[in-house]
Structures are given as C-alpha cells and as structure tokens.
Design a protein around this motif. Structure first.
Motif, mmCIF file in Angstrom:
data_model
loop_
_atom_site.group_PDB
_atom_site.id
_atom_site.type_symbol
_atom_site.label_atom_id
_atom_site.label_comp_id
_atom_site.label_asym_id
_atom_site.label_seq_id
_atom_site.Cartn_x
_atom_site.Cartn_y
_atom_site.Cartn_z
ATOM 1 N N PHE A 1 -25.269 -18.524 -61.252
ATOM 2 C CA PHE A 1 -26.595 -19.089 -61.473
ATOM 3 C C PHE A 1 -27.682 -18.161 -60.932
ATOM 4 N N VAL A 2 -27.448 -17.586 -59.749
ATOM 5 C CA VAL A 2 -28.447 -16.706 -59.133
ATOM 6 C C VAL A 2 -28.678 -15.460 -59.984
ATOM 7 N N VAL A 3 -27.592 -14.815 -60.438
ATOM 8 C CA VAL A 3 -27.776 -13.566 -61.190
ATOM 9 C C VAL A 3 -28.365 -13.835 -62.575
ATOM 10 N N VAL A 4 -28.057 -14.986 -63.161
ATOM 11 C CA VAL A 4 -28.690 -15.334 -64.442
ATOM 12 C C VAL A 4 -30.181 -15.534 -64.248
ATOM 13 N N MET A 5 -30.561 -16.201 -63.168
ATOM 14 C CA MET A 5 -31.977 -16.413 -62.898
ATOM 15 C C MET A 5 -32.694 -15.088 -62.638
ATOM 16 N N LEU A 6 -32.050 -14.169 -61.939
ATOM 17 C CA LEU A 6 -32.664 -12.877 -61.642
ATOM 18 C C LEU A 6 -32.825 -12.040 -62.905
ATOM 19 N N GLY A 7 -31.782 -12.028 -63.758
ATOM 20 C CA GLY A 7 -31.840 -11.267 -65.000
ATOM 21 C C GLY A 7 -31.940 -9.775 -64.762
ATOM 22 N N GLY A 8 -32.309 -9.024 -65.802
ATOM 23 C CA GLY A 8 -32.511 -7.587 -65.688
ATOM 24 C C GLY A 8 -31.288 -6.852 -65.161
ATOM 25 N N TRP A 9 -31.542 -5.838 -64.338
ATOM 26 C CA TRP A 9 -30.450 -5.017 -63.814
ATOM 27 C C TRP A 9 -29.571 -5.762 -62.836
ATOM 28 N N TRP A 10 -30.115 -6.760 -62.127
ATOM 29 C CA TRP A 10 -29.271 -7.581 -61.262
ATOM 30 C C TRP A 10 -28.167 -8.240 -62.086
ATOM 31 N N PHE A 11 -28.553 -8.782 -63.204
ATOM 32 C CA PHE A 11 -27.594 -9.444 -64.084
ATOM 33 C C PHE A 11 -26.583 -8.447 -64.645
ATOM 34 N N THR A 12 -27.070 -7.291 -65.074
ATOM 35 C CA THR A 12 -26.191 -6.283 -65.673
ATOM 36 C C THR A 12 -25.199 -5.725 -64.660
ATOM 37 N N VAL A 13 -25.664 -5.441 -63.446
ATOM 38 C CA VAL A 13 -24.766 -4.912 -62.404
ATOM 39 C C VAL A 13 -23.695 -5.940 -62.045
ATOM 40 N N ALA A 14 -24.100 -7.203 -61.894
ATOM 41 C CA ALA A 14 -23.129 -8.254 -61.586
ATOM 42 C C ALA A 14 -22.114 -8.407 -62.714
#
Length: 286
Positions: free
Chosen positions: A25-38
């Motif tokens: 949920f956290v990484v989806v909310m952050l989006g962008g490179w945070w989401f891609t790295v995760a």
C-alpha cells in the motif's frame, strides 16, 4: 472427494501477510521510482525462485542475463512513463518498446555461447521468465502512471485481488465441496465462485468511486475479470510447483512460502486491467 479442511491461520502467516499488504500500500501510494524499485526487488526475488524450480527439472536457464533484462525492462517502462524528463517521445516510443525483443535475442545469444549449448527447455524457461516476471509486472508501472486515474486504478486492482483471495478462502472453507482442479486440491469450485462474487462487489463500489458512467456495472465486470485472471495466475504457479515437485516456491515469507507464492495472483492482472481501461472502456463510455 471433499478437499482437506484448511488449518487455522498461524500468527507468523498473519503478521507477514499484514506486513506485505502494508508495504504494498505504501509503495503504491508513493508511486514513481519508489514503486518501480520496490517492484524490481519483488520480481527479482520471484524470478530467482522461478529459476530454482526450473533447475529442479534439470533446465539450465540464462539466469543472470534474464535477471538483468527484467530490471532493464522495468526501468525503461518507468522512464517511458515520465518520458518528458528523459528523451521525450523518442524514448517512450522506441527504446522502451525495443527492450523485450532485444532482451530475448540476448538471452538466446548467451545460451548459444555456453560450453554446453542450450536446449529448447533452456530457451523456453529463460524467455518465459522474462515474460512472466518482467513484461507482465511492467504493466503495474504502466497502470500506476496512467494520468489522472493511475493511483485509483492500481489500488482498485490490488483490492480486487485481495477480495478474490478472501472470498475464495472464506467461502471455500465454509461451503467448499467440489474440487476445482487436481493441480491445487485445496481449491474448490464454490470457493472460486465466492472469490468472483466478492471481487464483483468490490469492483462495483470501486467503479462508482472512480466515477465511471454505469460505474457499478463496469466495476463489477472488471472485478469478475480480475478474479478469473488472478485464479489463473495462482493455478499457473501451482502447476509449475507441482511439476518441479515442490510444496512452496521458497521460504522467504513466514507462513506464506516464497515470494512467488505471494505474488502469483498479481502477475496477469495488471496487463488485463490496463488493456480494459485504455482500450475497451473508452468505447463503452462514448
């Protein structure tokens, strides 16, 4: 034959499940490179487990080459989504689209250069790994980066998968009588229908929340489609584990087995949701 009743959920399984859900949920909310790295970390671990299963069958996939190719595919997908920052339309239209076929050719070339020439099984496992844990997950990035509705659609897709899992588990445990498939003896037809029903209910709410015309109906249809493809993803991984003679793909997550055991339902879904929303929905909404 009535499937064997499931045992009660253990504390480690419950805690690790909540932790995985909170992280997602956290990484989806952050989006962008945070989401891609995760996402890159998750598919890297899942791909290692997939190749482990292939090696149990005596297959020699191009492990390192495919691991690098998958990360390159995810990175270029993210760069293409924000192409105004790097390369403009040229990058989005050409480079990102060329990564998949180019990676396939490099994988085949690597297998050709080995002391023992690769086999059809080696090629198939490597290319399928690139598709299964590279190309398909890249659609989570495409979905998340959709202008305006990306966050809402990504959350909805995830909630639909969770609703499918919960509905299948609860209904299957209480009412399940007829086995769904010998590949996964614990699953029942009643459970599968319960999962579809729960996903349709959540989809109807989600469609109304997003604000589509006839949102409840479109959302319910989307929920049914997601539930079916999540089930296909689950059974596909079960089929591979059964063929490899393994109970779990790994032991990375307490109570859940491997990473691939946890994400199998999430692999086919994003491409389907993205295609329906970008190709079919505009026709329906006219």
């Amino acid at each position: 034959m009535i499937p064997t009743p499931r045992t009660a959920t253990s504390l480690p399984r419950l805690l690790s499940g909540w932790a995985a859900g909170a992280f997602g949920f956290v990484v989806v909310m952050l989006g962008g490179w945070w989401f891609t790295v995760a996402l890159g970390l998750i598919v890297h671990l899942g791909l290692l487990e997939f190749f482990r299963m292939a090696q149990f069958k005596g297959i020699r996939p191009a492990i390192k080459t495919t691991l690098v190719a998958v990360q390159l595919l995810l990175i270029t997908t993210q760069l293409a989504s924000g192409s105004a920052l790097l390369g403009g339309d040229w990058f989005a239209g050409d480079v990102a689209a060329a990564v998949l076929p180019a990676s396939g050719a490099v994988i085949c070339g690597w297998l050709l250069l080995q002391p023992v020439t690769g086999t059809i099984a080696d090629i198939a496992a490597s290319i399928f790994g690139l598709f299964y844990l590279g190309f398909l997950p890249s659609y989570w990035i495409r979905l998340r980066e959709l202008e305006g509705t990306g966050l809402a659609l990504t959350l909805l897709a995830c909630f639909l998968i969770v609703a499918t899992d919960i509905g299948s588990y609860v209904i299957g445990r209480r009412l399940g009588r007829r086995p769904l498939s010998p590949i996964s003896p614990g699953k029942t037809i009643e459970g599968a229908l319960g999962g579809v029903g729960c996903a349709m209910a959540v989809g109807a709410l989600g469609g109304s929340w997003i604000g589509w015309s006839w949102g409840w109906l479109i959302g319910a249809v989307l929920g049914a489609v997601v539930a079916l493809f999540a089930l296909v993803g689950d059974l596909t991984e079960s089929m591979m584990k059964r063929d490899a003679g393994l109970k779990d793909s790994g032991d990375a997550i307490p109570g859940h087995g491997g990473v691939l055991d946890r994400i199998d339902s999430y692999l086919f879904v994003p491409a389907v949701v993205y295609s329906l929303v970008t190709l079919v929905l505009p026709l329906v909404q006219r």
